[in-house]
Every structure is written in C-alpha cells, then in structure tokens.
Write a protein that holds these residues in place. Structure first.
Motif, PDB file in Angstrom:
ATOM      1  N   ILE A  54       0.877  -1.176   0.000  1.00 22.42           N
ATOM      2  CA  ILE A  54       0.000   0.000   0.000  1.00 22.42           C
ATOM      3  C   ILE A  54       0.909   1.219   0.000  1.00 22.42           C
ATOM      4  O   ILE A  54       1.468   1.596   1.027  1.00 22.42           O
ATOM      5  CB  ILE A  54      -0.926  -0.006   1.231  1.00 22.42           C
ATOM      6  CG1 ILE A  54      -1.827  -1.241   1.155  1.00 22.42           C
ATOM      7  CG2 ILE A  54      -1.760   1.260   1.340  1.00 22.42           C
ATOM      8  CD1 ILE A  54      -2.559  -1.552   2.424  1.00 22.42           C
ATOM      9  N   ASP A  59      -4.340   3.844  -2.620  1.00 23.52           N
ATOM     10  CA  ASP A  59      -4.307   2.397  -2.331  1.00 23.52           C
ATOM     11  C   ASP A  59      -4.978   2.114  -0.994  1.00 23.52           C
ATOM     12  O   ASP A  59      -5.718   1.149  -0.845  1.00 23.52           O
ATOM     13  CB  ASP A  59      -2.851   1.892  -2.230  1.00 23.52           C
ATOM     14  CG  ASP A  59      -2.172   1.836  -3.581  1.00 23.52           C
ATOM     15  OD1 ASP A  59      -2.881   1.814  -4.593  1.00 23.52           O
ATOM     16  OD2 ASP A  59      -0.928   1.815  -3.608  1.00 23.52           O
ATOM     17  N   ALA A  63      -8.438  -0.185   0.160  1.00 24.29           N
ATOM     18  CA  ALA A  63      -8.072  -1.453   0.829  1.00 24.29           C
ATOM     19  C   ALA A  63      -9.288  -2.023   1.572  1.00 24.29           C
ATOM     20  O   ALA A  63     -10.224  -1.297   1.906  1.00 24.29           O
ATOM     21  CB  ALA A  63      -6.938  -1.190   1.807  1.00 24.29           C
ATOM     22  N   LYS A 219      -5.393  -6.926  -5.442  1.00 23.04           N
ATOM     23  CA  LYS A 219      -5.024  -6.145  -4.260  1.00 23.04           C
ATOM     24  C   LYS A 219      -4.086  -4.992  -4.648  1.00 23.04           C
ATOM     25  O   LYS A 219      -4.205  -3.889  -4.122  1.00 23.04           O
ATOM     26  CB  LYS A 219      -4.327  -7.083  -3.258  1.00 23.04           C
ATOM     27  CG  LYS A 219      -3.888  -6.435  -1.986  1.00 23.04           C
ATOM     28  CD  LYS A 219      -3.428  -7.486  -0.978  1.00 23.04           C
ATOM     29  CE  LYS A 219      -2.735  -6.850   0.200  1.00 23.04           C
ATOM     30  NZ  LYS A 219      -1.301  -6.655   0.006  1.00 23.04           N
ATOM     31  N   ASP A 220      -3.182  -5.251  -5.581  1.00 25.93           N
ATOM     32  CA  ASP A 220      -2.189  -4.235  -5.978  1.00 25.93           C
ATOM     33  C   ASP A 220      -2.605  -3.435  -7.205  1.00 25.93           C
ATOM     34  O   ASP A 220      -1.786  -2.723  -7.793  1.00 25.93           O
ATOM     35  CB  ASP A 220      -0.832  -4.913  -6.269  1.00 25.93           C
ATOM     36  CG  ASP A 220      -0.179  -5.419  -4.996  1.00 25.93           C
ATOM     37  OD1 ASP A 220      -0.564  -4.942  -3.915  1.00 25.93           O
ATOM     38  OD2 ASP A 220       0.696  -6.301  -5.080  1.00 25.93           O
ATOM     39  N   GLY A 222      -4.266  -0.756  -7.755  1.00 26.71           N
ATOM     40  CA  GLY A 222      -4.065   0.694  -7.698  1.00 26.71           C
ATOM     41  C   GLY A 222      -2.659   1.070  -8.128  1.00 26.71           C
ATOM     42  O   GLY A 222      -2.449   2.006  -8.905  1.00 26.71           O
ATOM     43  N   ARG A 223      -1.697   0.305  -7.636  1.00 25.62           N
ATOM     44  CA  ARG A 223      -0.296   0.575  -7.964  1.00 25.62           C
ATOM     45  C   ARG A 223      -0.057   0.393  -9.470  1.00 25.62           C
ATOM     46  O   ARG A 223       0.609   1.206 -10.109  1.00 25.62           O
ATOM     47  CB  ARG A 223       0.583  -0.389  -7.169  1.00 25.62           C
ATOM     48  CG  ARG A 223       2.042  -0.031  -7.179  1.00 25.62           C
ATOM     49  CD  ARG A 223       2.737  -0.596  -5.946  1.00 25.62           C
ATOM     50  NE  ARG A 223       2.488  -2.009  -5.715  1.00 25.62           N
ATOM     51  CZ  ARG A 223       3.143  -3.002  -6.316  1.00 25.62           C
ATOM     52  NH1 ARG A 223       4.073  -2.728  -7.204  1.00 25.62           N
ATOM     53  NH2 ARG A 223       2.870  -4.263  -6.026  1.00 25.62           N
ATOM     54  N   VAL A 269     -12.018   0.449  -6.805  1.00 24.32           N
ATOM     55  CA  VAL A 269     -10.932   0.894  -7.680  1.00 24.32           C
ATOM     56  C   VAL A 269     -11.498   1.645  -8.886  1.00 24.32           C
ATOM     57  O   VAL A 269     -11.003   2.708  -9.262  1.00 24.32           O
ATOM     58  CB  VAL A 269     -10.070  -0.321  -8.132  1.00 24.32           C
ATOM     59  CG1 VAL A 269      -9.178   0.042  -9.305  1.00 24.32           C
ATOM     60  CG2 VAL A 269      -9.218  -0.831  -6.978  1.00 24.32           C
TER      61      VAL A 269
END
Ligand code: ATP
Ligand code: MG
Length: 362
Positions: A54, A59, A63, A219-220, A222-223, A269
């Motif tokens: 995060i 992010d 979550a 989960k990732d 956003g990155r 998201v």
C-alpha cells in the motif's frame, strides 16, 4: 501533501472530460498524496503499509478492512479508522466527492464520465454510449459467445483519443484462461487502420495461474494503474480459477467470500481511479428453468449484486445477441453484433442502413 503539477487544485487536469470546466474534476495519476498525510499514520505504520504494497493514499482508500488488519498486524477497528481517514483526506483534496452531494452534482459528474466504444455501434447503443469508467461491466455467456473478443476489441479502442471514442489511456489485461492473443490485437488494429505496434505497446498483460495470484494482483491494482496510467482493466475471466479450485460444497462459502472481496475491491478501484473495469463470466446450465433460456451466470449472488452492469451474450448462428440484464439505469433491451477481422462489429445490414441514414441527413 504535494501535487505533482502544482499545489493549486485548479491546475489539476480534468478527469472526466477535458472540455468541461469543472473545479471538482481531477486526474488521479497527477495527484500525489503521501501516506504520512493521513491522520493517525506515523512512520512505523506507513512503513508496514508500504511493505504490504500500500504505497499511496489511494491504495489505502480502496483497501479492505480485513486484509489491512492482517497486513499491518492491527485490530480491524484501527484498520477501518486508517481507511476512513484516507478517504477523508481524498475528499478534502477534492479527489473523492463529499459524503453527501446533491443529485444535480452527481448528474453533472455522470454527464462527463468517460466512455469507451466496443467497436460496434449497436452494442454501444445498448450500453448508451459504450463501456463506462467508474463502473464494473460484466459480460457473461457460453463458450464462443464473444466475451474474449469484446475484451480484445476494447484493448484496441481504449488507447485511442476520446474524440475517437477511446479512453486515451493504457490497458491492463488480466488473463486467467490463457486466451489473450497479441496477434488478434494486431489483426483488429490493422483492420481498423490503427498502428498495430502502438496498440501492443499500450496493453500490459498478466497471465494468472491460480486464485491466490488473482487476489494478489487485484489487491495491488491501484499501484499498477498508476504505473501504467491505465484507463481500462480487463479480467478474462473473473471466476474460472476460483471455480476450478474450490470444488465441493464445503468450500463454496469460502469461494464466495473470496470472490466477494475481489469484486468489492474492483468496484472501489473503478470509482476512485476513474477507470473502466470489464470482467467476463461463465454460465451454468440451470435444468430447473422451465421457461426461457436454461443458463445463468456463474458466481451466484456475489457477482450478480456487485457488477454495475451485466450483459448476457448468446450465439445466434453466425452472429451474437447481447442483452442488458442488470443495470441501475439502462432499459432492458437486446441487440445483435458480429465478430470479424475488426473484432466486434455491426451486422452488415445495420451498417449499410446507418450509412444510408447518415447520407440522407447530409
Ligand atoms: N478473426 C476472427 N474472425 C471472425 N471471427 C472470429 C475471429 N476470431 C474469433 N472469432 C469468433 O469468435 C469466437 C470465439 O469468441 P470468444 O473467444 O470471445 O469466446 P468466449 O465467449 O470468450 O468463450 P470462452 O468461454 O470459451 O472463453 C469464435 O468461435 C469465432 O466465431
Ligand atoms: Mg474467452
């Protein structure tokens, strides 16, 4: 807190429509808020969050409470407080709208929402203009009904400028079935007279082998959206891995719960990053149906209630029928389209009729 371009909110480029002068519009990737700016987050917590992937306030805002509590080894209450504080900060920075806004503001925002063409005018009409950002659009149907072809065509159109009904951004294609084909993108791009190499460079793909891997990627997300400046996320398909791994009645509740958290994360998201998310889903045969089509979407209520829009695809000889099944505002209707060198396309007779109408009005 710092903005990449400037500290002045008015300098932030417009998220929804470059033509609309609206102070509340924004472009997420141009804003850089630091985790330290979130109320209650000190260096140790920030470090733990960064270690858990995060890395930005955005992010953190998307979550899930349970996951964050595990990641930073805290109680669920503290995790919830951090997430709410991140959302509050985004609201204060005009990235998220206020908790309560008047309906006319929501309408104004929706008017300037980005839409991406599917490649077929008829299918676009069914979607009232194309695939929307800030929404999860689900296509479900039997094998060969055109789900992956729609995804491939969207990959070619999404990088186009908004004036050409694209999203002017890149695409993240999450392939759980091993059916992503760059050659098909090349073919669709060439047939539409776009530079195929340019299209290939705008699509980042990831082959996913098991359900945990998919959960990790989501989960990732956003990155990755930041990294690639993505405007369209495709997951083809959302359910195949969970369906294959969680067999037997005893595992059903666990499977549904995992799918539920993936879907909810996707909805958050889509909204916060202003991206379009397209997922595909399989069908189950339901022998107890006496009337109508004896098929229904897999994934049960979890998928049914979470996707913003659901479209059912069916084969009809050489062509395909798309039917709007669930939407907060689209009317129930259906339309026909075809699959050819250009990917998703209108039927020949519809194309010539439309041309004639356009010619008559000139
Ligand atoms: N180049 C092409 N030209 C014309 N039609 C094509 C072309 N490529 C694929 N098709 C059509 O698309 C169909 C496959 O569609 P698609 O791969 O989208 O199915 P799907 O709904 O994703 O199925 P599955 O559930 O198996 O993933 C083929 O049966 C074929 O009819
Ligand atoms: Mg497919």
């Amino acid at each position: 807190m710092k903005h990449k371009r400037s500290g002045n909110e008015k300098d932030i480029p417009h998220q929804y429509d470059s033509n609309v002068e609206d102070e509340k519009s924004f472009h997420v990737s141009d804003i850089e808020l630091d985790l330290h700016d979130v109320e209650g987050i000190g260096p140790t917590t920030a470090k733990k969050m960064k270690e858990a992937g995060i890395t930005s306030v955005m992010d953190l805002a998307v979550a899930s409470i349970e996951q964050l509590a595990v990641d930073i080894n805290s109680s669920k209450d503290s995790a919830a407080l951090f997430i709410m504080a991140a959302q509050k900060l985004l609201r204060e920075s005009n990235v998220l709208e206020n908790e309560f806004v008047t309906a006319d503001f929501v309408l104004e925002k929706r008017k300037s929402m980005l839409r991406c063409s599917t490649g077929s005018k008829s299918l676009d009409e069914l979607l009232l203009g194309g695939i929307e950002t800030q929404a999860v659009t689900e296509f479900y149907g039997e094998f060969g009904s055109g789900k992956s072809q729609i995804c491939h065509t969207l990959c070619v159109i999404a990088p186009r400028p908004m004036s050409e009904k694209g999203l002017d951004g890149t695409v993240i294609y999450i392939d759980t079935e091993g059916t992503f084909r760059p050659e098909r993108l090349q073919q669709i791009a060439t047939s539409r007279e776009f530079d195929p190499m340019l299209v290939l460079k705008k699509v980042s793909t990831c082959k996913v082998y098991n359900s945990s891997h998919l959960e990790l990627i989501v989960k990732d997300l956003g990155r990755y959206i930041h990294e690639f400046n993505a405007k369209l996320i495709v997951i083809d398909s959302i359910i195949s891995l969970h369906r294959a791994e969680f067999t037997g009645r005893g595992t059903l509740a666990d499977r549904q719960q995992r799918l539920n958290s993936i879907l909810h994360k996707l909805v958050r998201v889509a909204e916060i990053f202003n991206v379009a998310i397209v997922i595909t889903n399989q069908v189950l045969s339901s022998p107890d149906a006496f009337f109508g089509d004896p098929t229904k979407a897999a994934g049960g209520n979890v998928l049914g209630h979470t996707s913003t829009y659901r479209i059912y695809l069916r084969k009809s000889g050489e062509n395909r029928i798309a039917k709007m099944i669930d939407s907060p505002y689209h009317p129930y209707s259906d339309t026909r389209f075809t699959i050819n060198q250009k990917g998703i396309d209108d039927l020949e007779d519809i194309r010539s009729r439309k041309k004639k109408i356009e010619g008559d009005s000139d």
